[in-house]
Enzyme design. Structure first.
Site, PDB file in Angstrom:
ATOM      1  N   LYS A 197     -22.837  -2.933   8.782  1.00 51.80           N
ATOM      2  CA  LYS A 197     -22.093  -3.674   7.757  1.00 51.80           C
ATOM      3  C   LYS A 197     -20.960  -2.771   7.287  1.00 51.80           C
ATOM      4  CE  LYS A 197     -21.229  -4.709   3.702  1.00 51.80           C
ATOM      5  NZ  LYS A 197     -19.794  -4.640   3.319  1.00 51.80           N
ATOM      6  N   GLY A 250     -22.097   5.672   0.554  1.00 47.43           N
ATOM      7  CA  GLY A 250     -21.233   5.049  -0.446  1.00 47.43           C
ATOM      8  C   GLY A 250     -21.502   5.637  -1.813  1.00 47.43           C
ATOM      9  N   SER A 251     -21.287   4.834  -2.830  1.00 47.29           N
ATOM     10  CA  SER A 251     -21.406   5.340  -4.198  1.00 47.29           C
ATOM     11  C   SER A 251     -22.879   5.491  -4.605  1.00 47.29           C
ATOM     12  CB  SER A 251     -20.711   4.374  -5.161  1.00 47.29           C
ATOM     13  OG  SER A 251     -21.334   3.108  -5.091  1.00 47.29           O
ATOM     14  N   THR A 252     -23.114   6.366  -5.549  1.00 42.15           N
ATOM     15  CA  THR A 252     -24.481   6.596  -6.035  1.00 42.15           C
ATOM     16  C   THR A 252     -25.039   5.321  -6.665  1.00 42.15           C
ATOM     17  OG1 THR A 252     -24.028   8.928  -6.360  1.00 42.15           O
ATOM     18  CG2 THR A 252     -25.856   8.013  -7.631  1.00 42.15           C
ATOM     19  N   GLY A 255     -25.876   2.898  -3.960  1.00 42.67           N
ATOM     20  CA  GLY A 255     -26.944   3.519  -3.173  1.00 42.67           C
ATOM     21  C   GLY A 255     -28.316   3.297  -3.810  1.00 42.67           C
ATOM     22  N   GLU A 272     -26.532   8.564   1.703  1.00 42.54           N
ATOM     23  CA  GLU A 272     -25.560   9.669   1.606  1.00 42.54           C
ATOM     24  C   GLU A 272     -24.549   9.234   0.564  1.00 42.54           C
ATOM     25  OE1 GLU A 272     -22.635  11.543   1.482  1.00 42.54           O
ATOM     26  OE2 GLU A 272     -22.014  11.072   3.530  1.00 42.54           O
ATOM     27  N   CYS A 306     -16.554  12.412   0.710  1.00 42.06           N
ATOM     28  CA  CYS A 306     -17.679  12.662  -0.198  1.00 42.06           C
ATOM     29  C   CYS A 306     -17.877  14.158  -0.428  1.00 42.06           C
ATOM     30  CB  CYS A 306     -18.940  12.007   0.330  1.00 42.06           C
ATOM     31  SG  CYS A 306     -19.219  12.324   2.062  1.00 42.06           S
ATOM     32  N   GLU A 403     -16.961  11.623  -9.974  1.00 36.52           N
ATOM     33  CA  GLU A 403     -16.294  11.638  -8.671  1.00 36.52           C
ATOM     34  C   GLU A 403     -15.008  10.800  -8.768  1.00 36.52           C
ATOM     35  OE1 GLU A 403     -18.265   9.537  -5.380  1.00 36.52           O
ATOM     36  OE2 GLU A 403     -17.790  11.256  -4.118  1.00 36.52           O
TER      37      GLU A 403
HETATM   38  P1  NDP Z   1     -19.600   1.179  -2.543  1.00 33.64           P
HETATM   39  O1  NDP Z   1     -20.740   2.088  -2.740  1.00 33.64           O
HETATM   40  O2  NDP Z   1     -19.474  -0.035  -3.393  1.00 33.64           O
HETATM   41  O3  NDP Z   1     -19.509   0.655  -1.019  1.00 33.64           O
HETATM   42  C1  NDP Z   1     -20.097   1.276   0.080  1.00 33.64           C
HETATM   43  C2  NDP Z   1     -20.635   0.213   1.040  1.00 33.64           C
HETATM   44  O4  NDP Z   1     -21.674  -0.524   0.389  1.00 33.64           O
HETATM   45  C3  NDP Z   1     -19.608  -0.839   1.451  1.00 33.64           C
HETATM   46  O5  NDP Z   1     -19.874  -1.290   2.760  1.00 33.64           O
HETATM   47  C4  NDP Z   1     -19.883  -1.958   0.464  1.00 33.64           C
HETATM   48  O6  NDP Z   1     -19.427  -3.220   0.912  1.00 33.64           O
HETATM   49  C5  NDP Z   1     -21.392  -1.918   0.408  1.00 33.64           C
HETATM   50  N1  NDP Z   1     -21.972  -2.508  -0.791  1.00 33.64           N
HETATM   51  C6  NDP Z   1     -21.404  -2.739  -1.999  1.00 33.64           C
HETATM   52  N2  NDP Z   1     -22.291  -3.300  -2.836  1.00 33.64           N
HETATM   53  C7  NDP Z   1     -23.444  -3.454  -2.144  1.00 33.64           C
HETATM   54  C8  NDP Z   1     -24.731  -3.966  -2.475  1.00 33.64           C
HETATM   55  N3  NDP Z   1     -25.018  -4.442  -3.687  1.00 33.64           N
HETATM   56  N4  NDP Z   1     -25.689  -3.956  -1.514  1.00 33.64           N
HETATM   57  C9  NDP Z   1     -25.445  -3.471  -0.287  1.00 33.64           C
HETATM   58  N5  NDP Z   1     -24.227  -2.973   0.080  1.00 33.64           N
HETATM   59  C10 NDP Z   1     -23.251  -2.959  -0.848  1.00 33.64           C
HETATM   60  O7  NDP Z   1     -18.310   2.051  -2.670  1.00 33.64           O
HETATM   61  P2  NDP Z   1     -16.872   1.543  -3.140  1.00 33.64           P
HETATM   62  O8  NDP Z   1     -16.224   1.054  -1.953  1.00 33.64           O
HETATM   63  O9  NDP Z   1     -16.922   0.586  -4.259  1.00 33.64           O
HETATM   64  O10 NDP Z   1     -16.263   2.889  -3.734  1.00 33.64           O
HETATM   65  C11 NDP Z   1     -16.581   3.241  -5.078  1.00 33.64           C
HETATM   66  C12 NDP Z   1     -16.758   4.726  -5.206  1.00 33.64           C
HETATM   67  O11 NDP Z   1     -17.860   5.119  -4.390  1.00 33.64           O
HETATM   68  C13 NDP Z   1     -15.607   5.569  -4.680  1.00 33.64           C
HETATM   69  O12 NDP Z   1     -14.598   5.698  -5.630  1.00 33.64           O
HETATM   70  C14 NDP Z   1     -16.320   6.858  -4.408  1.00 33.64           C
HETATM   71  O13 NDP Z   1     -16.462   7.563  -5.620  1.00 33.64           O
HETATM   72  C15 NDP Z   1     -17.674   6.427  -3.914  1.00 33.64           C
HETATM   73  N6  NDP Z   1     -17.751   6.417  -2.437  1.00 33.64           N
HETATM   74  C16 NDP Z   1     -18.438   7.403  -1.829  1.00 33.64           C
HETATM   75  C17 NDP Z   1     -18.461   7.476  -0.464  1.00 33.64           C
HETATM   76  C18 NDP Z   1     -19.186   8.559   0.254  1.00 33.64           C
HETATM   77  O14 NDP Z   1     -18.770   8.908   1.352  1.00 33.64           O
HETATM   78  N7  NDP Z   1     -20.281   9.061  -0.270  1.00 33.64           N
HETATM   79  C19 NDP Z   1     -17.742   6.512   0.369  1.00 33.64           C
HETATM   80  C20 NDP Z   1     -17.104   5.461  -0.366  1.00 33.64           C
HETATM   81  C21 NDP Z   1     -17.110   5.441  -1.723  1.00 33.64           C
HETATM   82  P3  NDP Z   1     -18.037  -3.803   0.346  1.00 33.64           P
HETATM   83  O15 NDP Z   1     -16.983  -2.839   0.709  1.00 33.64           O
HETATM   84  O16 NDP Z   1     -17.949  -5.066   1.088  1.00 33.64           O
HETATM   85  O17 NDP Z   1     -18.212  -3.940  -1.132  1.00 33.64           O
END
Ligand code: NDP
Length: 499
Positions: A197, A250-252, A255, A272, A306, A403
């Site tokens: 996804k 993705g975000s905490t 996550g 992660e 990250c 972050e």
């Molecule tokens: P998110 O954590 O929202 O997104 C990461 C992934 O999770 C995307 O594929 C997103 O899909 C998906 N997602 C979002 N909501 C859900 C849910 N409820 N259930 C399952 N999957 C979901 O990150 P953001 O894109 O909103 O970024 C926000 C902040 O997160 C950034 O500013 C940064 O601080 C942090 N981040 C950290 C990363 C890392 O490498 N650790 C990478 C990206 C972001 P969709 O895009 O369709 O919403």
């Protein structure tokens, strides 16, 4: 025509024009409700493609495809050497399409074409080859056991590592292809099937990866790609009862939601998550090297990393020198589109991310920070933010705690090793850190005290497929890369034979 702009390949333009569906059972399928999501080029803000917007009913269809493929044994039943060979073939196929993938990523994500070529595609292909080799190196153990009943009985026990089943790989937008590959390849090496996804912002390379996986000979249904919004499709995927393992980056905040959803089904999960990574610059360092390290660690991919160096702690004896050098280097960076070979700072992924980063800079100003370079959005059509260096910030301030995920470095002085370690660890996160010193005794004393999954010494950011990567504290659960990643896609079965 501008000589510095990379000409877009015909196959990239053709891919952008396609009516992309979900990749299910090896075929492109429209979302049941017919929804579409527009995909933009962050350098211009223009729509460049559209993808299917899946809902929960589509998630059922996609997961069922992965589940059928898993239970059929079409992939898990192959000889490990055959899985390895096909994954190595995938690496060759990706290499043959390297420039196409790099351009797609730069047009969709915004990052420099140099970074797309070298890291997003180049390093990812190395990762595929490295991980392919694990398919033939999965082992259990034999153990002598002491079971006392019935009297005189003898037993021998051993463990097997078996593929966990259907994997949900939820991928963020900062390194869309590379992180998809970090999830896909160990899952496949272990014999699992997967639903990838990608982020709504950056779905294109995952779709192309799915097509190329078929071309490499991975059977239909083993690799599926689900495009759709995280809050709907992502959530339904993470909580799907036929998913046995969720791997998320993705975000905490999200996550934790994903981890709870997985736990409700007793699915395995690895997360992660974010970081607020310290770089500790001690008094004996070569100032120029430390400046280069902070520039690389802080501004790579516009700070949307990250593990980015975002808190720069500098020994007071070198503070002014390092900070002045950083501000000068940041001010001289060329801002431009990722397809511009000369540009050193490229757009952020989205208008939302640009606004979020600018808001953090405004908060820093309001909290008394000095803006030494940058400090605002660039006056260009896309989602650009100037590379920014902040000083005079309090350790408790928002930009030191949260972050930012943008091109913003925060510099602070320290006076002693103990203070540096305390400041480094005084954060909810624990993904990565770096220690800059040539004093061996100091380095060897500091490294064990740092609460982080990775500590670099005299560098910041390099990763290797053989080196586990993941976080302590709020930065996540589990490890990617190396044997740890492979094993996280397996279940351990004990077999006990009476004889
Ligand atoms: P998110 O954590 O929202 O997104 C990461 C992934 O999770 C995307 O594929 C997103 O899909 C998906 N997602 C979002 N909501 C859900 C849910 N409820 N259930 C399952 N999957 C979901 O990150 P953001 O894109 O909103 O970024 C926000 C902040 O997160 C950034 O500013 C940064 O601080 C942090 N981040 C950290 C990363 C890392 O490498 N650790 C990478 C990206 C972001 P969709 O895009 O369709 O919403």
């Amino acid at each position: 025509m501008d000589q510095n702009l990379v000409p877009v390949l015909d196959e990239v333009n053709a891919f952008l024009r396609k009516e992309h569906g979900l990749l299910v059972d090896g075929a492109s399928v429209a979302a049941a409700a017919g929804g579409r999501i527009e995909v933009r080029n962050p350098a211009t803000g223009q729509v460049i493609a559209s993808v299917a917007d899946a809902d929960a009913a589509d998630v059922d269809t996609v997961v069922a495809s992965a589940h059928r493929a898993f239970t059929s044994g079409a992939w898990s039943g192959l000889r490990p050497a055959d899985r390895e060979r096909i994954l190595l073939k995938l690496a060759d196929v990706l290499e043959a399409h390297a420039e196409e993938l790099a351009q797609l990523e730069t047009l969709n994500q915004g990052k420099s074409i140099h970074i797309s070529r070298a890291i997003e595609v180049g390093a990812a292909i190395e990762y595929v080859r490295y991980m392919a080799g694990w398919a033939t190196k999965i082992t259990g153990e034999t153990m002598d056991v002491s079971i006392p009943v019935p009297q005189g009985a003898r037993y021998t026990a051993y463990t097997r590592r078996e593929p966990v089943g259907v994997v949900a790989g939820i991928v963020p937008w900062n390194f869309p292809l590379m992180i998809a590959i970090w999830k896909l390849i160990p899952a496949l090496a272990a014999g699992c099937t997967i639903v990838l996804k990608p982020s709504t912002e950056t779905p294109l390379t995952a779709l192309r990866l799915g097509e190329l996986a078929l071309e490499a000979g991975i059977p239909p249904g083993v690799v599926n790609v689900l495009t759709g919004r995280g809050s709907r499709a992502g959530q339904a995927l993470a909580s799907h009862p036929l998913v046995s393992k969720v791997t998320f980056t993705g975000s905490t905040e999200v996550g934790k939601t994903v981890g709870h959803a997985a736990l409700d089904n007793m699915a395995r999960f690895s997360l992660e998550l974010g970081g607020k990574n310290p770089m500790l610059v001690f008094g004996d360092v070569d100032v120029d090297k430390a400046i280069q390290g902070a520039m690389m660690g802080g501004f790579l991919n516009q700070g949307q990393v990250c593990a980015a160096a975002s808190r720069i702690y500098i020994h007071r004896s070198k503070f002014d020198q390092v900070v002045e050098g950083l501000a000068a280097a940041a001010s001289s960076m060329t801002i431009g589109a990722g397809m511009d070979l000369n540009a050193q700072i490229n757009p952020l992924v989205s208008a939302r991310q640009q606004q979020s980063v600018c808001r953090y800079i405004d908060i820093a100003r309001a909290e008394g920070a000095r803006v030494l370079s940058g400090g605002q959005a660039a006056d260009l059509p896309g989602y650009f933010v100037q590379p920014t260096v902040l000083s005079n910030v309090d350790h408790r301030s928002t930009v030191v705690r949260e972050e930012i995920f943008g091109p913003v470095l925060v510099a602070m002085p320290f006076d002693s090793m103990d203070e540096a370690v305390h400041l480094a660890n005084d954060t909810p996160y624990g993904l990565a850190a770096s220690v800059w010193s040539n004093d061996l005794s100091l380095v060897m004393n500091v490294v064990p005290k740092i609460q982080a999954g990775t500590v670099w010494v005299n560098s910041h950011i390099p990763l290797d497929p053989n080196m586990p990567f993941g976080g302590h504290k709020q930065s996540g659960v589990g490890r990617e890369f190396g044997r740890a990643a492979l094993e996280s896609f397996t279940e351990l079965k004990s077999v006990c034979i009476a004889h």
